[in-house]
Design a protein around this motif. Structure first.
Motif, mmCIF file in Angstrom:
data_model
loop_
_atom_site.group_PDB
_atom_site.id
_atom_site.type_symbol
_atom_site.label_atom_id
_atom_site.label_comp_id
_atom_site.label_asym_id
_atom_site.label_seq_id
_atom_site.Cartn_x
_atom_site.Cartn_y
_atom_site.Cartn_z
ATOM 1 N N VAL A 287 -19.956 -55.052 -15.918
ATOM 2 C CA VAL A 287 -18.904 -55.150 -16.983
ATOM 3 C C VAL A 287 -19.231 -56.149 -17.902
ATOM 4 O O VAL A 287 -19.949 -57.025 -17.790
ATOM 5 N N THR A 288 -18.625 -55.948 -19.258
ATOM 6 C CA THR A 288 -18.903 -56.538 -20.175
ATOM 7 C C THR A 288 -17.960 -58.027 -20.444
ATOM 8 O O THR A 288 -16.677 -57.927 -19.758
ATOM 9 N N ALA A 289 -18.216 -58.901 -20.937
ATOM 10 C CA ALA A 289 -17.654 -59.982 -21.164
ATOM 11 C C ALA A 289 -16.229 -59.769 -21.901
ATOM 12 O O ALA A 289 -15.107 -60.336 -21.542
ATOM 13 N N THR A 290 -16.354 -58.981 -22.622
ATOM 14 C CA THR A 290 -15.348 -58.434 -23.575
ATOM 15 C C THR A 290 -14.158 -57.667 -22.536
ATOM 16 O O THR A 290 -13.083 -57.933 -23.063
ATOM 17 N N ALA A 291 -14.683 -56.958 -21.794
ATOM 18 C CA ALA A 291 -13.552 -56.359 -20.890
ATOM 19 C C ALA A 291 -12.670 -57.360 -20.143
ATOM 20 O O ALA A 291 -11.601 -57.121 -19.859
ATOM 21 N N GLU B 146 -23.237 -69.727 -23.563
ATOM 22 C CA GLU B 146 -22.985 -68.393 -23.104
ATOM 23 C C GLU B 146 -22.863 -67.948 -21.688
ATOM 24 O O GLU B 146 -23.020 -69.018 -20.742
ATOM 25 N N PRO B 147 -22.027 -67.331 -21.350
ATOM 26 C CA PRO B 147 -21.558 -66.025 -21.989
ATOM 27 C C PRO B 147 -20.083 -66.427 -22.826
ATOM 28 O O PRO B 147 -19.401 -66.964 -22.375
ATOM 29 N N PRO C 41 -15.315 -59.019 -29.341
ATOM 30 C CA PRO C 41 -16.662 -59.065 -29.930
ATOM 31 C C PRO C 41 -16.647 -59.694 -31.122
ATOM 32 O O PRO C 41 -15.921 -59.162 -32.099
ATOM 33 N N THR D 117 -23.456 -57.881 -29.860
ATOM 34 C CA THR D 117 -23.193 -57.222 -28.826
ATOM 35 C C THR D 117 -22.672 -57.927 -27.651
ATOM 36 O O THR D 117 -22.991 -59.191 -27.486
ATOM 37 N N ALA D 118 -21.558 -57.612 -26.956
ATOM 38 C CA ALA D 118 -20.768 -58.520 -25.945
ATOM 39 C C ALA D 118 -21.764 -58.542 -24.721
ATOM 40 O O ALA D 118 -22.541 -57.470 -24.249
ATOM 41 N N GLU D 119 -22.063 -59.610 -24.207
ATOM 42 C CA GLU D 119 -22.680 -59.862 -22.844
ATOM 43 C C GLU D 119 -22.501 -58.992 -21.805
ATOM 44 O O GLU D 119 -21.192 -58.602 -21.595
ATOM 45 N N THR D 120 -23.307 -58.327 -21.073
ATOM 46 C CA THR D 120 -22.856 -57.850 -19.686
ATOM 47 C C THR D 120 -23.097 -58.550 -18.754
ATOM 48 O O THR D 120 -24.198 -59.298 -18.511
#
Lengths: 373, 373
Positions: free
Chosen positions: A275-279, A312-313, A318, A323-326
Motif C-alpha cells: 500500500v502507499t504511505a498516502t493510504a 523517508e517515507p 501526496p 509519487t507516494a512511497e509504496t
C-alpha cells in the motif's frame, strides 16, 4: 553504534556505487552527515565522503582522525582516510584533480551554494562537470537492515518504558519546562545518547499548537498536556507522543482523544507492504472526518525514522509532482494523528512501527488511553 | 525572547538595508534561521525573510502563523507576513515576480544548491539575477546590543551557578553519560530553554580527545574529567568548561591544569578594543609554548557567542586569505585554551567574556583551580 563492517557498510557502499553508474557519475561527494554515517559507521559533526567506482575516501578533520581510521579499517579494501590539513573541501578538490573526475555528483539538498561555488572554482572550468543529485544514499536508507532494526527495536522498547512512567512527572503546579527537563533526563537515564529533538510539553490552550516549545506556563486542573519526546539509541531515532489530562478532562478533550485513538488504530490497520504511505495517512484522515475533525488535523500522519528523526517515507498527503512511497518490509515510521481545536485543546498519540511481511510490528508500546494524573 | 521592537529589530533591518544598497541588491533572501531571529525576533524551525529597500516580508508555515503575526506587528511599518499555502520558496518566488526584483541576494553559506536551482527555475531566465552574498546580517550580529548583552549576562550568571555545583555530580563509579544527563538537567532547572550543544564529559584517557561524546565509561580514581556544557537563555548561548579530578590527580595532570590556567589568564589579559582576535589566541599559544605544550593545543582559543553557540568572532590563528577581526566593545566570545596529551589526559578551562571600552567583563565566573572531587 558498532564500527564499520564490510558486510554491512561495505554492502551499502556497493549499492550506492550502482546508483553512481546508473547516473553516469565518476564520483559522488557525500556531505549530508547522516549519509556519511550510513556509509561508514562514523558519527561526526563534520566530514565528507567521496565514493568512486572502486574507492571510498573519507575526509575528516583532526578531531575524528582516530575514529576515521577505525571506520575505513572496518570498511576494508578500497576505503581510505584523509585527515584534512586545511579544509575538508580543499582535500576533496585535490583528490578529484588527481582522480581526473569528469562527472561529480553532489547532494544538492545538502551542499550550500557557497561550497558549490568554491568547488567549481577549485576544480577549474570544463575539467569536472558538477551534477546535482538527490536521494542516491537516502533511497538505500528507506528499508532498514537487520542491524538497524535491532537498534530501533531496542530504542522503541526503552522509550516505551519512559512513556509508562510519565504520570508522576505531570502535576498541577509544575511548569512545562520543568516537565520537559525531567523527560529529557529520563530519556538519558533510559540509556539514550541524547534526545532526538526538542521535547514538546504543551499544556492547556497551548496543547492546540502542534509544535509548541515548552514555556513557563504552570499546569492547572483540567489541562490536556501533549508530551512528545524521542531518543537516539545506537545512532537511531525513536519518537513517541502521549496526551495526558491533569485531573478530570473536559468532555471535549475526552472526545478529541477518542477520535485520535480511533484514527491511529485506523492508520495502523492500513499498514502492510504494497500500500502507499498516502493510504495510511488517508485512513487516519477519514477516521477524523467521521468525527467532524478533518480540518483539525493540520499535519501528516507520520514520518520515517532512522539515523534522522524525520526521514523517508513521508506518511502524508501526496506532494505535487511526487509519487507516494509504496510500503515495503523494513520501513520504519511514526503513526501520529493529532487534532488541535482552539478553545478546547490538542491531542496527539504517536507510536513507531516497522513494516513486516504481512503488516506491522509496534516498536513502541504504552497505554494509549487518556491518562488522568 | 521579547517580541520584535521597532527600536531594536527595526533598527537592525535598517542597517542590513544599508548593506543591500551597498551591494546593489533589490532584495535579500534571508534563509539562515538565526539571522531570521535577529531581524524579526521570531524563533522558528523553518521560515525565511525577504528584505527589500522599503519592506520586509516574513514567510512562515502554518505552525508559526500566530508568532509571525506578532513579529511583523512589532516590527511596524513596511513589515508583512505570509503564511505559505505550499512551500516557503513558492511564496518567495511569487513575491519576487510581483516585485520585479532584478538583483536578488542569497545567503550563499546557508542556501542549498537544490533550493537555488529551484529558485532559478521559478524566477525564469534573465528576469532576476541571483547573487551570492555573505555576512550581510552576520556582520551586524558581531557587536551585541544592550538587550543582547542583558540576555548573555543573565545566561552567564546562571551557567556559573551550574558550574559551581558540579562537584557532587562527578564521582568514581558513575558513567560519563549519567553525568552528562545530570548536567543537562541542571542546566534546564537553572532556567535555560535547552542545552546549547551536546554536553561533553570526557574522562581519563578520553579527556585527551578535545570533542569526545559522553560514553558508558565509568569514572575511576585519578581520572581527569573535562566538563563542557552550555545553555540557551532568552535565545542566547553561553558556554563553560571546567576540568575536575576524581581523587588526587597525577602530577602530570596538575601541571597541564596550571599551564592551561596561565594560558587563559594570558589570553584574558590581551582582550581589549583595537587588538585583533588573533592576538588573543596568540597570547594563549605563547603561554602554553612556555610550558612546552604548543603542539598539545589543537584548537582555537575561542569563538563568538550569541544566537548561535559558534559565531563570529573567530578567536584563532588567521585563516588564509582572511583578515582577523579587530575587537570592539560589545563583542562576546569564549576564552578556552586546552591541552590534550595522550597518556596523560586533557584539560580545558573556558569562560565567556564581553569586550568593554577598556578591557573585558567576565560573563561566567566559577573557581578555575583544579577541583578535586
Amino acid at each position: 553504534m558498532p564500527a564499520a563492517d564490510p558486510h554491512v557498510h561495505g554492502a551499502r557502499v556497493s549499492r550506492v556505487r550502482g546508483h553512481l553508474a546508473d547516473a553516469g557519475l565518476d564520483a559522488l561527494l557525500v556531505t549530508h552527515l547522516p549519509n556519511l554515517t550510513y556509509l561508514t559507521g562514523l558519527q561526526a559533526s563534520a566530514g565528507c565522503v567521496l565514493v568512486t567506482a572502486r574507492g571510498l575516501r573519507l575526509v575528516v578533520d583532526f578531531r575524528y582522525a582516530e575514529a576515521g581510521r577505525a571506520a575505513v579499517h572496518g570498511l576494508g579494501g578500497g576505503a581510505s582516510l584523509e585527515v584534512a590539513a586545511r579544509s575538508l573541501d580543499e582535500a576533496v578538490a585535490a583528490r578529484l584533480r588527481q582522480a581526473e573526475c569528469r562527472r561529480l555528483g553532489i547532494e544538492a539538498a545538502y551542499l550550500s551554494v557557497k561550497r558549490l561555488d568554491w568547488l567549481r572554482g577549485a576544480l577549474g572550468e570544463g575539467e569536472t562537470e558538477i551534477v546535482s543529485t538527490e536521494r542516491l544514499v537516502e533511497r538505500e536508507r528507506l528499508v532498514k537492515g537487520p542491524e538497524e532494526i535491532a537498534a530501533l527495536r531496542e530504542g522503541g522498547r526503552r522509550l516505551s518504558t519512559v512513556a509508562r512512567n510519565l504520570g508522576p512527572l505531570v502535576r498541577a503546579g509544575r511548569t512545562e519546562r520543568e516537565i520537559a527537563a525531567d523527560i529529557d533526563h529520563a530519556v538519558r537515564l533510559a540509556g539514550f545518547e541524547r534526545s532526538a529533538f526538542e521535547t514538546i510539553v504543551a499544556s492547556g490552550p497551548r496543547s492546540a499548537l502542534p509544535h509548541a516549545r515548552p514555556e513557563c506556563r504552570v499546569l492547572g486542573a483540567g489541562d490536556p498536556v501533549v508530551l512528545d519526546f524521542g531518543g537516539v539509541y545506537d545512532g537511531y531515532c525513536v519518537d513517541l507522543t502521549r496526551t495526558v489530562s491533569v485531573g478530570a478532562p473536559e468532555p471535549g478533550v475526552r472526545r478529541l482523544h477518542e477520535a485520535v485513538f480511533q484514527a491511529q488504530q485506523a492508520a495502523l490497520a492500513a499498514v502492510r507492504p504494497g500500500v502507499t504511505a498516502t493510504a495510511v495517512d488517508q485512513a487516519a484522515r477519514e477516521a477524523l472526518a467521521g468525527h467532524g475533525l478533518a480540518d483539525a488535523f493540520g499535519h501528516g500522519t507520520g514520518h520515517g525514522l532512522g539515523l534522522e528523526v524525520h526521514e523517508e517515507p513521508r506518511v502524508g498527503r501526496p506532494l505535487s509532482g511526487q509519487t507516494a512511497e509504496t510500503l515495503a518490509p523494513g520501513m520504519v515510521f511514526t503513526v501520529e494523528p493529532g487534532v488541535y481545536v482552539a478553545g478546547v485543546g490538542g491531542v496527539r498519540i504517536e507510536d513507531d512501527i516497522l513494516v513486516t511481511a504481512d503488516g506491522y510490528e509496534l516498536l513502541t508500546d504504552a497505554p494509549r488511553s487518556l491518562l488522568v494524573v
